[in-house]
Scaffold this motif. Structure first.
Motif, mmCIF file in Angstrom:
data_model
loop_
_atom_site.group_PDB
_atom_site.id
_atom_site.type_symbol
_atom_site.label_atom_id
_atom_site.label_comp_id
_atom_site.label_asym_id
_atom_site.label_seq_id
_atom_site.Cartn_x
_atom_site.Cartn_y
_atom_site.Cartn_z
ATOM 1 N N LYS A 105 67.567 6.901 -0.205
ATOM 2 C CA LYS A 105 66.121 6.951 -0.399
ATOM 3 C C LYS A 105 65.395 6.673 0.918
ATOM 4 O O LYS A 105 65.726 5.717 1.629
ATOM 5 N N ASP A 106 64.403 7.511 1.205
ATOM 6 C CA ASP A 106 63.497 7.325 2.349
ATOM 7 C C ASP A 106 64.219 7.126 3.675
ATOM 8 O O ASP A 106 63.912 6.216 4.446
ATOM 9 N N CYS A 107 65.198 7.961 3.927
ATOM 10 C CA CYS A 107 65.835 7.954 5.245
ATOM 11 C C CYS A 107 66.144 9.404 5.610
ATOM 12 O O CYS A 107 66.124 10.287 4.766
ATOM 13 N N ASP A 108 66.421 9.626 6.869
ATOM 14 C CA ASP A 108 66.639 11.003 7.305
ATOM 15 C C ASP A 108 68.118 11.374 7.259
ATOM 16 O O ASP A 108 68.996 10.528 7.048
ATOM 17 N N GLU A 109 68.370 12.643 7.463
ATOM 18 C CA GLU A 109 69.734 13.164 7.395
ATOM 19 C C GLU A 109 70.634 12.533 8.457
ATOM 20 O O GLU A 109 71.816 12.287 8.213
ATOM 21 N N ALA A 110 70.084 12.233 9.621
ATOM 22 C CA ALA A 110 70.878 11.602 10.687
ATOM 23 C C ALA A 110 71.396 10.229 10.242
ATOM 24 O O ALA A 110 72.531 9.857 10.574
#
Length: 142
Positions: A105-110
């Motif tokens: 949740k609420d984080c980027d793919e990296a």
């Protein structure tokens, strides 16, 4: 003997001395009063809905026989992400046990990719591939 005191004369004398101060006070109050009586209500912009990424790990066919030496580290990594508020839920699919599924949740793919590359199962060859996909929640997303 009774003393007669002329109030109107005394009052005029006092007012004459005080009036300039009162006029100045009224001007100041008139300037400040609207600001004192007016409240600006600032409302925050509505919060953006949370974003979710679905991570799917593809496991080797005999994962149940091979995972024991790495399971504690694998689970500790997942728990650390959960404790940090990044991983909402995670677990393995059953019948057959061939995939692990994580919801971030609420984080980027990296961030998710770094999690995979640090995972004990991945580093020890128990993960043959993985996918990271945006997941649009339509029921239950709060």
């Amino acid at each position: 003997p009774r003393h007669h005191f002329d109030m109107s004369t005394a009052a005029r004398a006092v007012i004459g001395r005080v009036a300039p101060s009162l006029r100045a006070l009224r001007r100041t109050s008139a300037v400040r009063a609207p600001a004192a009586r007016t409240r600006t209500v600032m409302s925050a912009a509505p919060a953006a809905p949370p974003t979710y990424l679905l991570l799917t790990l593809d496991y080797v066919p005999d994962i149940l026989e091979k995972r024991d030496p790495y399971r504690a580290d694998h689970l500790a990594g997942a728990k650390a992400q959960h404790d940090a508020g990044k991983c909402v839920i995670a677990g393995a699919l059953q019948d057959p046990v061939d995939k692990g599924v994580f919801v971030f949740k609420d984080c980027d793919e990296a961030h998710v990719k770094a999690f995979v590359e640090a995972d004990a199962y991945y580093k020890n060859g128990l993960v043959t591939g993985y996918t990271i996909r945006p997941w649009m929640i339509v029921v239950g997303a709060n």
